[in-house]
Design a protein around this motif. Structure first.
Motif, PDB file in Angstrom:
ATOM      1  N   LEU A 107      -3.557  -6.205   3.228  1.00  0.00           N
ATOM      2  CA  LEU A 107      -4.602  -6.235   4.250  1.00  0.00           C
ATOM      3  C   LEU A 107      -4.928  -4.815   4.693  1.00  0.00           C
ATOM      4  CD1 LEU A 107      -6.342  -8.175   5.989  1.00  0.00           C
ATOM      5  CD2 LEU A 107      -4.531  -8.048   7.712  1.00  0.00           C
ATOM      6  N   ALA A 108      -3.909  -3.985   4.830  1.00  0.00           N
ATOM      7  CA  ALA A 108      -4.108  -2.590   5.229  1.00  0.00           C
ATOM      8  C   ALA A 108      -4.928  -1.847   4.176  1.00  0.00           C
ATOM      9  CB  ALA A 108      -2.758  -1.904   5.445  1.00  0.00           C
ATOM     10  N   GLU A 109      -4.608  -2.027   2.913  1.00  0.00           N
ATOM     11  CA  GLU A 109      -5.358  -1.360   1.851  1.00  0.00           C
ATOM     12  C   GLU A 109      -6.796  -1.845   1.820  1.00  0.00           C
ATOM     13  OE1 GLU A 109      -5.172  -0.186  -2.854  1.00  0.00           O
ATOM     14  OE2 GLU A 109      -3.627  -1.488  -2.061  1.00  0.00           O
ATOM     15  N   THR A 110      -6.986  -3.139   1.977  1.00  0.00           N
ATOM     16  CA  THR A 110      -8.335  -3.706   2.007  1.00  0.00           C
ATOM     17  C   THR A 110      -9.134  -3.114   3.157  1.00  0.00           C
ATOM     18  OG1 THR A 110      -7.443  -5.756   1.057  1.00  0.00           O
ATOM     19  CG2 THR A 110      -9.642  -5.866   2.042  1.00  0.00           C
ATOM     20  N   PHE A 111      -8.497  -2.975   4.317  1.00  0.00           N
ATOM     21  CA  PHE A 111      -9.149  -2.400   5.494  1.00  0.00           C
ATOM     22  C   PHE A 111      -9.608  -0.966   5.221  1.00  0.00           C
ATOM     23  CE2 PHE A 111      -8.477  -0.248   9.751  1.00  0.00           C
ATOM     24  CZ  PHE A 111      -9.647  -0.699  10.328  1.00  0.00           C
ATOM     25  N   HIS A 112      -8.721  -0.140   4.674  1.00  0.00           N
ATOM     26  CA  HIS A 112      -9.074   1.250   4.380  1.00  0.00           C
ATOM     27  C   HIS A 112     -10.214   1.336   3.363  1.00  0.00           C
ATOM     28  CE1 HIS A 112      -6.173   3.306   6.812  1.00  0.00           C
ATOM     29  NE2 HIS A 112      -5.187   2.612   6.294  1.00  0.00           N
TER      30      HIS A 112
END
Length: 195
Positions: A107-112
């Motif tokens: 989710l963090a990678e998708t957000f960035h």
């Protein structure tokens, strides 16, 4: 990224950006989300295009699906098996099953990556992360770019603080992409490392 990968990415991005959702896909989606007007459906389509742009730019990335509405529209796309297979071949070069990762690190990678797609700042929620809340999607996800806590998350009922999701605590990891329409080059300082 090799020259061939860059060319495929550019071609895939053009297909995603020009994609018109088939009438059957739209019909099934609106039957499930009958409270959305035409503008709401168009917003979900835009968010879905954003998700596919992330997949095209980073084909080996482990992405999460942050939006219930986008996940529903993607699922409807897969029911048109031939059309979806053709879309995947034209954009990615392989079939992408509708089974996104749900791990918080992804989710963090998708957000960035979504922030980079919109060239927005670290405190801004990209469309893919705000569409459920903006359209008041039943059982949709609600995100905050930053809860305001430093070192500790101020947990808010019903919301996910993306700053404190694993991998996003350091806002210096984000840098805007000045050439939004070009493929994003793997950058080990963004999204958890190059692929």
């Amino acid at each position: 990224m090799t020259r061939a990968e860059r060319a495929r990415s550019l071609k895939g991005l053009a297909v995603v950006d020009g994609y018109r959702f088939p009438a059957g896909v739209r019909h099934r989606f609106t039957a499930e989300h009958g409270d959305l007007d035409t503008a709401g459906v168009a917003l979900v389509e835009d968010a879905t295009r954003q998700w596919f742009r992330l997949a095209v730019r980073r084909p080996r990335a482990r992405l999460s699906m942050p939006s219930v509405a986008v996940g529903d529209l993607w699922h409807e796309m897969t029911l048109d098996t031939r059309g979806y297979a053709e879309f995947c071949e034209a954009t990615l070069g392989y079939f992408l099953p509708c089974a996104p990762e749900q791990a918080r690190t992804h989710l963090a990678e998708t957000f960035h990556l979504a922030q980079r797609d919109e060239s927005c700042g670290p405190e801004t929620l990209p469309l893919l992360f705000r569409v459920d809340q903006q359209l008041k999607i039943k059982n949709g996800h609600h995100y905050l770019a930053d809860c305001g806590g430093r070192g500790v998350c101020h947990e808010l009922p019903g919301a996910i603080c993306l700053r404190h999701v694993a991998g996003t605590e350091n806002p210096k990891r984000w840098r805007p992409n000045p050439r939004r329409d070009s493929p994003v080059v793997d950058d080990p300082t963004i999204g958890g490392g190059g692929n």
